[in-house]
Design a protein around this motif. Sequence first.
Motif, PDB file in Angstrom:
ATOM      1  N   GLN A 380       0.849  -1.194   0.000  1.00  0.00           N
ATOM      2  CA  GLN A 380       0.000   0.000   0.000  1.00  0.00           C
ATOM      3  C   GLN A 380       0.873   1.228   0.000  1.00  0.00           C
ATOM      4  O   GLN A 380       1.764   1.360   0.831  1.00  0.00           O
ATOM      5  CB  GLN A 380      -0.939  -0.017   1.200  1.00  0.00           C
ATOM      6  CG  GLN A 380      -2.048  -1.031   1.004  1.00  0.00           C
ATOM      7  CD  GLN A 380      -2.591  -1.553   2.290  1.00  0.00           C
ATOM      8  OE1 GLN A 380      -2.112  -1.201   3.363  1.00  0.00           O
ATOM      9  NE2 GLN A 380      -3.573  -2.420   2.204  1.00  0.00           N
TER      10      GLN A 380
ATOM     11  N   ILE B  15     -13.393  -3.959   4.079  1.00  0.00           N
ATOM     12  CA  ILE B  15     -12.718  -3.217   5.141  1.00  0.00           C
ATOM     13  C   ILE B  15     -13.722  -2.274   5.773  1.00  0.00           C
ATOM     14  O   ILE B  15     -14.433  -1.560   5.064  1.00  0.00           O
ATOM     15  CB  ILE B  15     -11.520  -2.441   4.561  1.00  0.00           C
ATOM     16  CG1 ILE B  15     -10.338  -3.403   4.422  1.00  0.00           C
ATOM     17  CG2 ILE B  15     -11.136  -1.267   5.423  1.00  0.00           C
ATOM     18  CD1 ILE B  15      -9.192  -2.839   3.681  1.00  0.00           C
ATOM     19  N   LEU B  22     -16.445  -1.402   3.335  1.00  0.00           N
ATOM     20  CA  LEU B  22     -15.958  -1.039   2.004  1.00  0.00           C
ATOM     21  C   LEU B  22     -15.491  -2.325   1.325  1.00  0.00           C
ATOM     22  O   LEU B  22     -14.578  -2.989   1.818  1.00  0.00           O
ATOM     23  CB  LEU B  22     -14.801  -0.044   2.142  1.00  0.00           C
ATOM     24  CG  LEU B  22     -14.123   0.383   0.852  1.00  0.00           C
ATOM     25  CD1 LEU B  22     -15.026   1.301   0.048  1.00  0.00           C
ATOM     26  CD2 LEU B  22     -12.795   1.052   1.147  1.00  0.00           C
ATOM     27  N   ILE B  24     -13.492  -4.264  -1.238  1.00  0.00           N
ATOM     28  CA  ILE B  24     -12.362  -4.054  -2.140  1.00  0.00           C
ATOM     29  C   ILE B  24     -12.313  -5.169  -3.185  1.00  0.00           C
ATOM     30  O   ILE B  24     -12.110  -4.923  -4.358  1.00  0.00           O
ATOM     31  CB  ILE B  24     -11.046  -3.999  -1.348  1.00  0.00           C
ATOM     32  CG1 ILE B  24     -11.116  -2.878  -0.292  1.00  0.00           C
ATOM     33  CG2 ILE B  24      -9.881  -3.707  -2.283  1.00  0.00           C
ATOM     34  CD1 ILE B  24      -9.954  -2.824   0.626  1.00  0.00           C
ATOM     35  N   SER B  44      -6.191   2.257 -11.087  1.00  0.00           N
ATOM     36  CA  SER B  44      -5.713   2.512  -9.733  1.00  0.00           C
ATOM     37  C   SER B  44      -6.881   2.426  -8.754  1.00  0.00           C
ATOM     38  O   SER B  44      -7.956   2.966  -9.025  1.00  0.00           O
ATOM     39  CB  SER B  44      -5.077   3.907  -9.698  1.00  0.00           C
ATOM     40  OG  SER B  44      -4.674   4.191  -8.398  1.00  0.00           O
ATOM     41  N   GLY B  45      -6.684   1.697  -7.692  1.00  0.00           N
ATOM     42  CA  GLY B  45      -7.755   1.557  -6.704  1.00  0.00           C
ATOM     43  C   GLY B  45      -8.695   0.405  -6.994  1.00  0.00           C
ATOM     44  O   GLY B  45      -9.668   0.214  -6.265  1.00  0.00           O
ATOM     45  N   SER B  46      -8.401  -0.385  -8.020  1.00  0.00           N
ATOM     46  CA  SER B  46      -9.311  -1.472  -8.369  1.00  0.00           C
ATOM     47  C   SER B  46      -9.096  -2.699  -7.491  1.00  0.00           C
ATOM     48  O   SER B  46      -9.879  -3.644  -7.539  1.00  0.00           O
ATOM     49  CB  SER B  46      -9.152  -1.837  -9.845  1.00  0.00           C
ATOM     50  OG  SER B  46      -7.812  -2.184 -10.104  1.00  0.00           O
ATOM     51  N   SER B  49      -3.367  -4.570  -5.729  1.00  0.00           N
ATOM     52  CA  SER B  49      -2.396  -4.839  -4.658  1.00  0.00           C
ATOM     53  C   SER B  49      -3.013  -5.698  -3.562  1.00  0.00           C
ATOM     54  O   SER B  49      -2.367  -6.578  -2.994  1.00  0.00           O
ATOM     55  CB  SER B  49      -1.889  -3.524  -4.060  1.00  0.00           C
ATOM     56  OG  SER B  49      -1.181  -2.807  -5.038  1.00  0.00           O
ATOM     57  N   THR B  50      -4.264  -5.410  -3.271  1.00  0.00           N
ATOM     58  CA  THR B  50      -4.947  -6.192  -2.244  1.00  0.00           C
ATOM     59  C   THR B  50      -4.995  -7.662  -2.652  1.00  0.00           C
ATOM     60  O   THR B  50      -4.720  -8.553  -1.828  1.00  0.00           O
ATOM     61  CB  THR B  50      -6.363  -5.645  -2.037  1.00  0.00           C
ATOM     62  OG1 THR B  50      -6.287  -4.239  -1.815  1.00  0.00           O
ATOM     63  CG2 THR B  50      -7.039  -6.315  -0.866  1.00  0.00           C
TER      64      THR B  50
HETATM   65  N1  ADP Z   1      -6.097  -1.034   4.823  1.00  0.00           N
HETATM   66  C1  ADP Z   1      -6.916  -0.314   4.058  1.00  0.00           C
HETATM   67  N2  ADP Z   1      -7.704   0.587   4.646  1.00  0.00           N
HETATM   68  C2  ADP Z   1      -8.544   1.339   3.914  1.00  0.00           C
HETATM   69  N3  ADP Z   1      -8.658   1.255   2.598  1.00  0.00           N
HETATM   70  C3  ADP Z   1      -7.891   0.379   1.935  1.00  0.00           C
HETATM   71  C4  ADP Z   1      -6.968  -0.444   2.651  1.00  0.00           C
HETATM   72  N4  ADP Z   1      -6.351  -1.222   1.741  1.00  0.00           N
HETATM   73  C5  ADP Z   1      -6.845  -0.877   0.515  1.00  0.00           C
HETATM   74  N5  ADP Z   1      -7.767   0.082   0.651  1.00  0.00           N
HETATM   75  C6  ADP Z   1      -8.574   0.677  -0.438  1.00  0.00           C
HETATM   76  O1  ADP Z   1      -8.967  -0.352  -1.304  1.00  0.00           O
HETATM   77  C7  ADP Z   1      -8.883   0.030  -2.656  1.00  0.00           C
HETATM   78  C8  ADP Z   1      -7.971  -0.885  -3.399  1.00  0.00           C
HETATM   79  O2  ADP Z   1      -6.660  -0.713  -3.026  1.00  0.00           O
HETATM   80  P1  ADP Z   1      -5.412  -1.386  -3.766  1.00  0.00           P
HETATM   81  O3  ADP Z   1      -5.561  -2.843  -3.693  1.00  0.00           O
HETATM   82  O4  ADP Z   1      -4.146  -0.833  -3.187  1.00  0.00           O
HETATM   83  O5  ADP Z   1      -5.599  -0.853  -5.235  1.00  0.00           O
HETATM   84  P2  ADP Z   1      -4.580  -0.843  -6.466  1.00  0.00           P
HETATM   85  O6  ADP Z   1      -3.361  -1.537  -6.022  1.00  0.00           O
HETATM   86  O7  ADP Z   1      -5.324  -1.506  -7.530  1.00  0.00           O
HETATM   87  O8  ADP Z   1      -4.339   0.592  -6.745  1.00  0.00           O
HETATM   88  C9  ADP Z   1      -8.386   1.455  -2.652  1.00  0.00           C
HETATM   89  O9  ADP Z   1      -9.492   2.327  -2.803  1.00  0.00           O
HETATM   90  C10 ADP Z   1      -7.733   1.607  -1.300  1.00  0.00           C
HETATM   91  O10 ADP Z   1      -7.847   2.933  -0.884  1.00  0.00           O
END
Ligand code: ADP
Lengths: 817, 223
Positions: A380, B15, B22, B24, B44-46, B49-50
């Motif tokens: 992140q 989350i 929320l 994800i 971005s934000g999809s 990474s998660t």
């Molecule tokens: N620990 C967390 N707390 C709050 N929001 C999170 C957390 N981890 C991810 N998010 C939200 O989840 C969404 C997906 O994040 P992420 O997987 O990093 O996206 P990407 O890598 O595709 O840009 C984003 O909107 C991010 O802000």
Amino acid sequence: MNLLFKHWQQRWRMPELRLLLLALIVSVSVVTAVGFFTSRVENAMQAQARQLLGGDLVLTSARPLDATYLQRAKALGLETAETISFPSMASRGDKLQLTQLKAASNTYPLRGDLKTAATPDAPSLLANGQFPARGEIWAEARLFTELAAKVGDAVNLGRSTFTLARVLTEEPDRSSNMFQLAPVVLMNMDDLQATELLSPASRARFNQLFAGKAAVIQQFQKAIEPQLKPTERVRTLDEDLASVQETLQRATRFLGLAALLSVVLAGAAVVLTSASLMRRELPAVAVLKAMGMSRRQVLLDHAFSLLLTALLAAAIGVAVGFVLQFALAEWLSQLVGKALPAPSLLPLLSGVLTAVVLLLGFALPQLLRLVNTSPMQILQGALQRPQQSLLWVGASLLLAVFGLLWLQARDWQLAGMLLLGLIVGTVLFWGLATAALRLVQALSKRVGGGWLPSLGRSRRAVLLVVVFATGLFALLLLTTVRTDLLNRWAETLPADAPDHFLINIQPAEAAPLQAFFKPHGVELNLYPMIRGRLVEINGKPVRVDDYENPRAQRLLEREFNLSSFAEFPVSNVLLEGQWFAGATQGLSIEQEIGAMLQFGMGDKLTFDVAGQRFSDTVTSVREVRWDSMQPNFFVIAAPNSMTQMPQTLITSVHFGEKKALVTELIQQFPSITAIDVGAVVTQIRSLVEQVSFAVQGIFVFTLIAGVVVLIAALQSQKAERRRELAILKSLGAGRALLQRRIWSEFLLLGALAGALAGLLALTAGNVLAYYLFDLGISLNIVPLVVSSLIGSVLVGVAGYWNLRGLLQVLPLSLLKS
Amino acid sequence: MNNTAIQTDNLVKTIPQAGRELQILRGVSLTIDSGESVAITGLSGSGKSTLLGLLAGLDLPTSGSVKLFGQALDGLDEDQRAALRLGRVGFVFQSFHLLENLTALENVMLPLELGTQTGDYTVLATQALQRVGLAERLGHFPNQLSGGEQQRVALARAFVTRPQILFADEPTGNLDRATGNEIIALLFALQEKLQTTLVLVTHDETLAARCQTHYRLVEGALA
Ligand SMILES: Nc1ncnc2c1ncn2[C@@H]1O[C@H](COP(=O)(O)OP(=O)(O)O)[C@@H](O)[C@H]1O
Ligand SMILES: [Mg+2]
């Protein structure tokens, strides 16, 4: 293990770890050095006390002591001795003289030395185990003068006749009152019975002296203490603090304060650096965890590094402290005149403990936080810090600080109070810093300072002001107190400090005596001295047995030195009431004697002066500096109120190199007695020099601790500032602009911190000076201005120096990491 | 040995945020075979990474399951999951994440030191750095290296244990195009040579096209 060590070495490349080590070293050194100092001083004082008492343990009573104590002590293998002393008349032909007769068993003294001379003019030598044989007495030179006797002459005491065998020049246990006029006569205990002098009315003081191994003495004391009768007491020396000890105590108190402040400052540096160290380690831990590192390994790795750092710091700090104590031991042994007892190893332990407690308390919560870092964070964008309960951090911090304070104070209550003071101080600093920043913000809005408004809300700015202000505050406080302390010592004993007391001056001799000194440019301050016994307080008869304190008992058994004069003594401080401004009635008393004998403002005291009664009411209370080498009095009556009483005069003079003048004086005024206190003066002066040196030395440590905490605070914000600078640069801010911004921010913060520190130091310095070091109050605002200037320059330079590297870096690379 | 490296079934990650949940990831099921190269793309934000984090066992899903090397992750605690990754999984990140206080060589040696690998770590790490063309920069610290060079060190660090799976989260995101292409070329070369399973998160479609399989994430679900 090798790996752990290797990682420690690698962490060593981080400035935070080096700062942490430095902060730890400073606190350990200061704790150990001061610990050693205090321990040695205490040892020295105890050794001196035992010599002055004549034994390791002394029982005292106004009645004959139980003989079973002696038997029990002998059974335990202790050495024993007995003394009985009381005033008695000695006569030779038609000449009479009051003496202080001391009958002692031939083992006396068990500690300390007897010194004698073959004739009154001969040099004084150690008695080396010799003791008056039966039928012989040793007497002070004054008895020889008063009775016009020489060695070998016969003197009558009660029903017996004795030979004056030697001149007694020094014995332990000598009356603490150097103006005791009655010369001491030492006699063999076996001769006492035959004199038939001792009766229940004799106002005698009975002592039993014991000496032996410390553990056995303690065991013995424990065993007999519950059996002591109300009149029987263990004698200690704390009651008559000699002037030297008074000086030493003030010094140790100052050093204790300096050590405490250094440790608190270093502790703050440890908190800040360990926090930024851990912040730096967070991404590393996340990466390693992603690679497969377990929590246990993380914990082990970091705990090992921290522990090793703590131990290294402890080793270096203890070594520094140990080296310092050698310097101290050197002069302390000069002071006591003998090799010092081995220093206690306790300071070593508390030094090591300090390092461990500092790290455990301040870094452990951070460490736990580190262990719980989620590896997910690394994916992140912005690393958010793991939530952790503030309670935990707060609790461990408070516990650690309390532990440190206790290590210094060795007193739960005191440590608790100090902790409370520290909390209140921090809150106060925080509140004041916030308020000051808000004020600056409001002011700058009017003037139109572009970036300033952000300061008021920034916790970062508040933290800096608080840290700088605390550091500066500690330094200012110490500087103030130290300067006052040193000045006062210097002032106490100027180069021309009196080295002789002249006593027994007849009122008629006053004018000729002034005339005698006039050619030498000396003007004498002559004080009347009237000897009287306190007989009534508020009309109620005073009885020795009503007092538990043995010193109180002794004071009442003897006569007080009273005086009466108009000018307030320079070396005194008025505590209560008013000095006689033209008044012809009233008494001014010394505070300690009032506390001991339970009288004070408004009480009516009655003295018996050679059969006449003299009564008056207490109208003021003074504090007396006994180390001033000026004549001082427990009780002073209003000027001219005692002219009808039999009296002599007393004064103190500085003879210096002109020793011949003393002989000339005695020839011209045979009845005057000159008491040489030159040795005491020299001793105190060299002591003061050495103590000043120690005080300066410890001060340097506090200074280092202050600088370390300053750097630590700056370092802890560096990453944040780095990001900020990068953003500003990418927005097009030029180097010059950024430079100006950095300078103005830090100069302003420094000035604020300095002003805050100056203000509080002024307040606290006065409070401390007043209560802890018995110094007067001063309202000097120069330090306030100076500290603002120093703060602003120091913080400006340090801040700029800390960030200057970031100015050259390109915005992109600043953003990257 | 053409078996399954990672398998997920209906992965959901929610989350709690500002009182409500929320979402994800909303039910992601996929299978990745050993030696396969997989691209995951999305805005971005999809949730890319998660998802990557869940696949690697850095975190646990709210519901659904992940099997890594045939082992279900849901019953495992953080340390057990870490033990599963140890020596068998490598990572490359967008912002490199080298340890600042370690030299290039020391950074590359880290995964070896954590594991139970045999051999001379210094030699192995030196060889890894040689393979990424940094033989001359062994003793340099990260702040003495350019972005491209830092990512090469990261590649060497990821491959030094010869992992079975490499997770890469936007490895070129912080690099200019030319440098990014060099890194990608190196990444695929190493992946091919060592037969590593590659899970590559990117928003670069041309890069995704080079992988055998291509998943697209749209608002937390596979499109
Ligand atoms: N620990 C967390 N707390 C709050 N929001 C999170 C957390 N981890 C991810 N998010 C939200 O989840 C969404 C997906 O994040 P992420 O997987 O990093 O996206 P990407 O890598 O595709 O840009 C984003 O909107 C991010 O802000
Ligand atoms: Mg992402």
